[in-house]
Design a protein around this motif. Structure first.
Motif, PDB file in Angstrom:
ATOM      1  N   HIS A  93      17.245 -44.367  11.865  1.00 36.89           N
ATOM      2  CA  HIS A  93      17.409 -44.758  13.262  1.00 36.89           C
ATOM      3  C   HIS A  93      17.567 -43.474  14.065  1.00 36.89           C
ATOM      4  CE1 HIS A  93      18.332 -49.049  12.235  1.00 36.89           C
ATOM      5  NE2 HIS A  93      18.779 -48.486  11.124  1.00 36.89           N
ATOM      6  N   PHE A  94      16.520 -43.081  14.775  1.00 33.14           N
ATOM      7  CA  PHE A  94      16.560 -41.824  15.523  1.00 33.14           C
ATOM      8  C   PHE A  94      16.911 -42.037  16.997  1.00 33.14           C
ATOM      9  CE2 PHE A  94      13.851 -38.855  12.607  1.00 33.14           C
ATOM     10  CZ  PHE A  94      14.849 -38.918  11.643  1.00 33.14           C
ATOM     11  N   ARG A  95      17.159 -43.287  17.405  1.00 31.64           N
ATOM     12  CA  ARG A  95      17.826 -43.653  18.662  1.00 31.64           C
ATOM     13  C   ARG A  95      17.009 -43.480  19.938  1.00 31.64           C
ATOM     14  NH1 ARG A  95      21.408 -46.748  16.185  1.00 31.64           N
ATOM     15  NH2 ARG A  95      23.144 -45.657  15.194  1.00 31.64           N
ATOM     16  N   GLN A  96      15.814 -42.942  19.855  1.00 34.10           N
ATOM     17  CA  GLN A  96      15.022 -42.719  21.059  1.00 34.10           C
ATOM     18  C   GLN A  96      13.858 -43.693  21.100  1.00 34.10           C
ATOM     19  OE1 GLN A  96      13.669 -38.658  21.480  1.00 34.10           O
ATOM     20  NE2 GLN A  96      13.166 -38.903  23.629  1.00 34.10           N
ATOM     21  N   PRO A  97      13.640 -44.318  22.243  1.00 35.43           N
ATOM     22  CA  PRO A  97      14.252 -44.124  23.555  1.00 35.43           C
ATOM     23  C   PRO A  97      15.541 -44.940  23.739  1.00 35.43           C
ATOM     24  CG  PRO A  97      12.464 -45.698  23.734  1.00 35.43           C
ATOM     25  CD  PRO A  97      12.476 -45.234  22.302  1.00 35.43           C
ATOM     26  N   GLY A  98      16.247 -44.591  24.791  1.00 30.52           N
ATOM     27  CA  GLY A  98      17.329 -45.431  25.277  1.00 30.52           C
ATOM     28  C   GLY A  98      18.721 -45.064  24.821  1.00 30.52           C
ATOM     29  N   LEU A  99      18.850 -44.404  23.659  1.00 33.17           N
ATOM     30  CA  LEU A  99      20.175 -44.086  23.130  1.00 33.17           C
ATOM     31  C   LEU A  99      20.271 -42.588  22.819  1.00 33.17           C
ATOM     32  CD1 LEU A  99      20.426 -47.167  20.747  1.00 33.17           C
ATOM     33  CD2 LEU A  99      21.663 -46.876  22.906  1.00 33.17           C
ATOM     34  N   THR A 100      19.689 -41.793  23.688  1.00 36.21           N
ATOM     35  CA  THR A 100      19.534 -40.374  23.390  1.00 36.21           C
ATOM     36  C   THR A 100      20.829 -39.589  23.502  1.00 36.21           C
ATOM     37  OG1 THR A 100      18.776 -40.035  25.669  1.00 36.21           O
ATOM     38  CG2 THR A 100      17.091 -40.306  23.974  1.00 36.21           C
TER      39      THR A 100
END
Length: 450
Positions: free
Chosen positions: A63-70
């Motif tokens: 889970h690399f979190r992008q977009p939206g949770l950067t």
């Protein structure tokens, strides 16, 4: 550009032998076994004396979190961590913001990765209660498969309705797309959480997490997934198996068909005894469970002849989000940078039954075979030159300065590792070299044979 990698011990397809690898641009041009000095002109020589030379790791679950949770992570920061850890390819999950549940959202992620990813990339398409009609609109060579949350999700990505599940399993089978599932029963978890709050207050201690996200919750959901996959002949890959009972169910009734299991590094390293010292840093879903479960997982990966994989479920959060107990602390931990050295450390322990060859099979060969990743995961002539060079008996201690993930912490901080990633070669390019990364190098989009 021609590169020669010499002096190392090649570990590949169940064998270890001295040898050299010739790389021409982004592919392996030749593999020369034995203590032979290759002849010819080479633009670059990589001296791997004293090291294991193996395929680059393919992490099938991040889970690399992008977009939206950067604020937690980005594709750039986490692919950097991957390169530091000998990981040359990753398969990323769809629960970002927006969720990767539309063709447009998938294209957005691919666009970011083309610009920012230091290593190779592929993105799962997320299933919802009502988007299975989109599965056929995706270029099937562009995705590893469909990710289905049968528990532990929010909004329309939680699918636990029987009819919706049947539609997703059937449609994935029709398109010959792997279906990767998160299996926990939400009703059981909610019931357990309610009972724990009545006994222990609004935020029960994190040590109670494996009783809330219980063996029963995992087993019930995994059984449902296996039954549906058997009914529709779906290529099912159950993510992060955590219990002895799930393994026994699989081995007694379902192995040898279209079903495979993933085990994640945290569940191989930690047990519920570690909550006393690690606290919520090791809180993840499904939960880290008993030592009996951990030993069962280790035995399974050491002995299975099936296409099992070892991934990380790399899921970074900001450190303040990891404070609290079973209800309030967020679940997930960063692991991609240290997964390979941790697994090689387990292979050093005779009690695990693991070997370096088996680690390579679980982390490199099997993900490539299972998801039909074109021309990667093996040291083979004509394949892409994705290579990790790792030095044994080279102790070092993980500290905050070593951590590349944007979140800046690791549950392994303070741990002394016996293996060290020396160099990571991705598509024939030296992306990581003894503590430094080549900022100009970008990975390639993975292609999946269908």
């Amino acid at each position: 550009m021609k590169t020669i990698i010499t002096g190392g011990l090649l570990v590949n397809e169940g064998r270890r032998q001295p040898g050299s690898i010739v790389v021409d641009n982004d592919r392996i041009a030749d593999i020369i076994t034995g203590n032979v000095t290759p002849r010819g002109h080479f633009d670059r020589t990589v001296d791997a004396t004293g090291c294991v030379v193996m395929p680059g790791v393919i992490d099938d679950h991040v889970h690399f979190r992008q977009p939206g949770l950067t604020r937690k992570a980005t594709i750039e920061s986490e692919s950097r961590a991957a390169a530091f850890g000998g990981v040359t390819s990753y398969l990323e999950m769809p629960n970002t913001v927006p969720q990767t549940t539309t063709v447009e959202a998938l294209e957005e992620k691919l666009s970011i990765a083309r610009k920012d990813s230091h290593v190779n990339y592929g993105f799962f398409f997320g299933a919802t209660k009502d988007n299975s009609h989109l599965f056929g609109q995706i270029d099937r060579k562009a995705i590893p498969g469909i990710k289905l949350f049968m528990g532990s999700s929010t909004g329309n990505m939680l699918v636990d309705d029987g009819d919706a599940l049947a539609t997703i399993f059937r449609r994935a089978a029709e398109l010959d797309l792997p279906l990767m599932t998160h299996c926990e029963d939400t009703a059981i978890i909610n019931r357990n959480m309610k009972a724990m709050k009545q006994l222990h207050g609004d935020d029960p201690a994190v040590a109670l997490h494996p009783q809330i996200r219980s063996t029963e919750a995992c087993l019930k959901s995994s059984l449902t997934a296996m039954q549906m996959a058997s009914r529709y002949s779906t290529r099912l890959h159950i993510a992060h198996i955590t219990t002895r009972k799930e393994i026994e169910l699989y081995e007694q009734h379902y192995q040898g068909g279209t079903i495979s299991l993933e085990v994640c590094v945290p569940h191989l390293l930690f047990s519920d005894a570690d909550y006393a010292t690690k606290g919520a840093l090791i809180k993840c879903n499904p939960a880290v469970k008993s030592d009996d479960d951990r030993q069962a997982l280790r035995r399974f990966i050491a002995t299975t002849q099936q296409l099992a994989t070892v991934g990380t479920d790399h899921a970074p959060h900001e450190l303040h989000e990891k404070q609290g107990g079973a209800a309030k602390a967020m679940s997930g931990m960063p692991m991609v940078q240290f997964s390979l050295v941790a697994m090689l450390g387990l292979a050093d322990d005779p009690s695990t039954g693991l070997t370096v060859e088996k680690v390579v099979q679980l982390m490199c060969h099997n993900p490539a075979t299972l998801f039909r990743i074109a021309d990667r995961g093996y040291l083979r002539k004509g394949y892409k030159a994705d290579i990790a060079i790792v030095r044994p008996a080279s102790p070092w201690t993980i500290d905050s300065q070593a951590i590349q993930s944007k979140c800046g912490w690791s549950p392994l901080a303070g741990t002394t590792m016996q293996w060290r990633v020396e160099q990571t070669i991705c598509n024939g390019q030296l992306v990581y070299d003894r503590g430094t990364i080549n900022e100009s190098i970008r990975g390639q989009q993975l292609s999946f044979d269908r």
